[in-house]
Design an enzyme around this catalytic site. Structure first.
Site, mmCIF file in Angstrom:
data_model
loop_
_atom_site.group_PDB
_atom_site.id
_atom_site.type_symbol
_atom_site.label_atom_id
_atom_site.label_comp_id
_atom_site.label_asym_id
_atom_site.label_seq_id
_atom_site.Cartn_x
_atom_site.Cartn_y
_atom_site.Cartn_z
ATOM 1 N N THR A 143 0.775 -1.065 -0.010
ATOM 2 C CA THR A 143 -0.074 0.047 -0.003
ATOM 3 C C THR A 143 1.014 1.525 0.046
ATOM 4 O OG1 THR A 143 -1.779 -1.145 1.189
ATOM 5 C CG2 THR A 143 -1.765 1.283 1.345
ATOM 6 N N PHE A 414 -2.738 -7.954 4.140
ATOM 7 C CA PHE A 414 -1.194 -7.671 4.281
ATOM 8 C C PHE A 414 -0.781 -6.412 3.699
ATOM 9 C CE2 PHE A 414 -2.025 -12.296 3.795
ATOM 10 C CZ PHE A 414 -2.367 -12.652 4.892
ATOM 11 N N CYS A 415 -1.864 -5.530 3.627
ATOM 12 C CA CYS A 415 -1.556 -4.090 2.959
ATOM 13 C C CYS A 415 -0.994 -4.419 1.426
ATOM 14 C CB CYS A 415 -0.496 -3.499 3.564
ATOM 15 S SG CYS A 415 -1.125 -2.606 5.352
ATOM 16 N N ASN A 416 -1.752 -5.377 0.703
ATOM 17 C CA ASN A 416 -1.139 -5.653 -0.515
ATOM 18 C C ASN A 416 -2.540 -6.190 -1.370
ATOM 19 O OD1 ASN A 416 -0.131 -6.387 -3.168
ATOM 20 N ND2 ASN A 416 1.656 -7.277 -2.208
#
Length: 885
Positions: A143, A414-416
């Protein structure tokens, strides 16, 4: 195939041969990670764990040393500054590069480093005559990388997301418009390792994008720069910036070490540094500015320009201990990569082969390959568990059950988001529907309409053990597999047969130094001036009375009566130095007891002897062969602002010094294959003499007549204070010369007795020879007039010619008694009084060897000296203001 038989260490060793670091991992865990006893920690991609010895060493450092603000110039601040600079180099060494190629800008973390790069990048909006900049990024990005578009969207920058398969599939043999000159800057960002799946993207993409052979660079003219997100890969893998010279490399240090947190860095390739823009300027980032008008000059160094305010210097000090501990435990990052990949591969093989009683698979694995090699896959597994009917079990349920078993995993996206959508098959429309259903990043809504919104991630660290894998797999089998548990034998055998290369890969920890300064030819200007010295007219006026060498910089003197002159100065003079536990040079300013170490050079036995009261004498060899003897690792240090390539002298010398000085330290010496020249003079000319570990010049000379004068000044001041202290039995007001300035005071017996005893304490042992030793000269000359040496330009001692390079500026080190290690204010105060504030004493000398020579001859005490004065003795030679220590 029975599950409990394959879930064993024997099976693991059949699959992978690399395990541990030569020490029993159980013992390592008990000693360094006792706090995770009975815990299975499998979230190292989020943060790894710090060992106990790291924190212990750091706390001892904090309790032993005084670290001041590095923007000041006092001794505690200089210690901080030098330590910070040492850590900068240590970071570059870790990535196999040098300060000549990269600069380290400290930030609060990887995200702050990304933001700094985005704000400083010289984006160009599109115009009628020129295309605008492109911001391109892989969809499999964190992110914090994708978030750069929040800045660029307002600047007219073209935003182009790139799917991983497009980079090579859309590459072109020849870039479009090769003959068109276009300077528009573009930025391409991709992760060295996906934080979602652990996939390692080819590091060759860096050069492929920079050369415009890969997509999207091949489709757009201009200058292409690469930001390589290294946050995920650095935790368990080496990264060599010589192979992949990314322009920007953001990292967070807790990913590697676990401690300190809140500290990261942006590594900037120096060729790209000057193009970075800076608008706001904070403390320490300006060379000069005016508050009353718009005038600002930025600092010269890129890290000074972008580190607004004071860096988190105590956390940076901790980094040095982090590096030391990590390498001491594991040896190198390659060993960590082999160890962690083996654990991840084994877990992947068993988890992906695990079946319910009806033979349906237990796990849906999200991976690009099948863990064939550590060069393509990191120590991360991503998956969702399924029931016997093939339905996804929500990741929140898995997380809650894992917590009951004291197993720590990570769940979610996972911020992806890009990788999550790709692997889970979630469309953009479904993402919006999930949001409408109440699902947001970081919550526990794991299923929407039966479809997963995220997954489970397991990741390994360098202290992970086989037992962690075993307990995790047993947990899955016990809680989520319909009994009896079975294993897909055919798949497991196929995965084992596919195999990964398990050849032993060893990387020695060596420091990288850039090209050494080549030896310069003797210039005509360096020879000029000698021809007019007439020895017969000066004979008998000056004599060399003493020769001293200081084999270990800042340690005791070794007096000799005849000694060879080498290409760096007196042979073995200041060839070694002592560094503290952080690799920072120790001088007597920081450690008084250094003067009590009495090194001796024995030319016949080719040994350097280390001697001190109460210690056994030890020896180290005078000559070593770097690169051959592993006992002497190469390292890098700083002397007077210069980077120097050095060689560690081994554990015996380190233990001896640490015991005597009461703190961790090591003995290092200048590498024999490294050359260092003198600094530029004030007129910009470069002088050619080569230096050892001295600060300023090859030699320091003092005049006995000048010493005698300072001794008389001290004695006179002592008598003056003594006389006035006896008269002041009653209160009186008057003008007295107290210390080194005139002050008005209301004097009484107590006050004057204080000044009397203070000066007497400073003067009690300062006899003539004691003063000579404090000035730490190489040559002592019996001159005629005090301070006449300030006007000399050339000097011949015996048959060796020297040039005078300028006066030596003195500091508080001359206040250290070289016999006892005690500290006084004299003779610096008397020197300042007599010279009216100027604290120079002695002059620097240099000499030049003929090309190809290694020695210039031998100097002997008693040799005659011949001098030439400058035309105008009032115009003294200039120096850069360093101190000879």
């Amino acid at each position: 195939m029975e599950f409990h038989k394959v879930n064993s260490f024997e099976t693991f060793r059949e699959v992978w041969s690399h395990y541990g670091y030569g020490e029993n991992l159980v013992d390592l865990r008990q000693r360094e990670f006792a706090r995770i006893k009975d815990t299975v920690y499998l979230d190292h991609a989020a943060t790894t764990l710090y060992p106990q010895s790291l924190v212990t060493d750091y706390c001892q450092d904090m309790s032993r040393n005084l670290y001041g603000n590095p923007h000041s110039h006092n001794p505690s601040s200089r210690l901080t500054h030098d330590t910070v600079e040492r850590v900068r180099y240590r970071i570059l060494q870790h990535f196999n590069t040098t300060p000549e190629d990269y600069s380290v800008i400290f930030t609060s973390g990887c995200t702050a480093a990304l933001k700094l790069a985005a704000e400083g990048f010289p984006w160009r909006p599109q115009t009628e005559s020129e295309a605008g900049s492109h911001f391109c990024y892989l969809t499999d990005n964190h992110t914090s990388v994708v978030g750069i578009r929040g800045l660029t969207s307002d600047w007219g920058v073209v935003i182009l997301p790139v799917y991983p398969q497009e980079v090579e599939n859309r590459a072109k043999d020849k870039t479009r418009g090769e003959n068109v000159v276009c300077q528009t800057p573009h930025l391409f960002c991709y992760p060295a390792q996906s934080n979602f799946s652990g996939r390692k993207y080819p590091l060759s993409y860096v050069k492929g994008i920079q050369s415009r052979h890969l997509y999207p660079a091949c489709d757009h003219q201009g200058q292409w720069f690469v930001l390589l997100d290294a946050a995920s890969i650095v935790s368990c893998s080496p990264l060599n910036l010589q192979d992949c010279p990314a322009d920007f490399l953001p990292i967070s240090f807790y990913k590697i070490f676990g401690f300190p947190t809140g500290l990261g860095a942006l590594l900037v390739r120096n060729h790209a540094a000057d193009m970075l823009k800076k608008t706001y300027f904070g403390g320490g980032t300006a060379a000069a500015y005016l508050s009353g008008e718009d005038f600002y000059v930025q600092a010269a160094n890129v890290f000074d320009r972008f580190e607004d305010g004071t860096v988190s210097f105590l956390d940076i000090v901790a980094l040095n201990h982090s590096f030391e501990t990590l390498y001491r435990i594991t040896g190198c990052m390659r060993n960590i990569e082999q160890h962690t990949f083996g654990l991840a591969r084994y877990t992947y093989m068993l988890l992906s082969s695990l079946c319910h009683s009806n033979r349906s698979p237990v796990a849906q694995m999200y991976t690009q390959g099948q863990f064939e090699s550590p060069s393509t896959q990191g120590a991360i597994l991503n998956f969702n568990l399924m029931d016997s009917h093939g339905k996804i079990i929500g990741y929140s349920q898995v997380d809650r059950m894992a917590s009951l078993y004291n197993i720590h995993v990570r769940t979610g996206c996972f911020c992806n988001t890009g990788a999550c959508q790709s692997f889970l098959g979630i469309t953009n429309q479904q993402m919006r529907r999930n949001l409408q259903a109440g699902h947001v990043c970081g919550d526990t809504i794991d299923l929407v309409d039966g479809q997963p919104t995220g997954s489970v991630r397991v990741s390994f660290g360098y202290m992970s053990t086989f037992e962690d894998c075993q307990k995790f797999l047993s947990f899955v089998a016990e809680c989520f597999v319909e009994k009896p548990v079975t294993v897909d034998q055919a798949r497991l055998e196929r995965l084992i047969a596919a195999g990964a290369s398990n050849e032993e890969t060893t990387v020695n920890i060596t420091e990288v130094t850039h090209t050494a300064q080549e030896k310069k030819q003797i210039t005509e200007s360096s020879q000029s001036g000698f021809e007019s010295i007439l020895p017969d007219s000066q004979e008998g006026a000056y004599t060399l009375t003493n020769i001293y060498i200081y084999p270990i910089k800042s340690c005791g003197a070794f007096e000799v009566h005849n000694w060879p002159v080498g290409r760096l100065g007196l042979l073995y003079d200041r060839g070694w130095m002592v560094v503290n536990g952080n690799g920072v040079y120790l001088s007597q300013k920081r450690e008084l007891r250094l003067c009590l170490i009495r090194p001796q050079v024995h030319l016949s036995s080719k040994e350097l002897l280390l001697q001190a009261s109460g210690m056994d004498t030890i020896s180290v060899p005078l000559e070593i062969r770097t690169g051959i003897d592993a006992r002497y690792p190469v390292c890098q240090s700083k002397v007077c602002g210069d980077r120097v390539k050095t060689v560690d002298c081994g554990d015996e010398a380190a233990s001896w010094l640490s015991e005597f000085l009461g703190q961790p330290c090591r003995l290092i010496r200048q590498s024999p294959d490294f050359t260092r020249g003198m600094k530029k003079t004030s007129d910009g000319a470069i002088t050619s003499p080569l230096l050892s570990l001295v600060n300023e010049a090859q030699y320091l000379m003092i005049n006995r007549a000048s010493v005698e004068l300072i001794h008389k000044v001290m004695s006179s001041r002592f008598e003056h204070i003594t006389r006035y202290s006896k008269k002041c039995a009653v209160k009186a007001t008057g003008m007295y010369q107290c210390l080194y300035i005139y002050i008005t005071l209301e004097c009484n017996e107590i006050t004057c007795n204080f000044h009397h005893s203070f000066l007497r304490r400073d003067n009690s042992k300062l006899d003539f020879e004691n003063i000579i030793s404090r000035f730490r000269a190489n040559f002592v000359i019996a001159g005629v007039e005090p301070f006449e040496e300030d006007g000399w330009s050339h000097l011949i001692i015996g048959n060796i010619r020297f040039m005078v390079k300028g006066p030596c500026v003195r500091c508080q080190m001359v206040g250290i008694d070289q016999d006892t290690g005690s500290k006084t204010k004299e003779p610096l105060m008397s020197l300042s009084i007599h010279r009216r504030g100027k604290v120079t004493f002695g002059v620097y000398l240099t000499h030049h060897l003929p090309e190809g020579s290694t020695t210039a001859g031998v100097l002997c005490t008693g040799a005659p000296c011949f001098v030439k004065c400058t035309a105008n003795t009032g115009d003294l030679p200039k120096t850069s203001g360093g101190f000879l220590t």
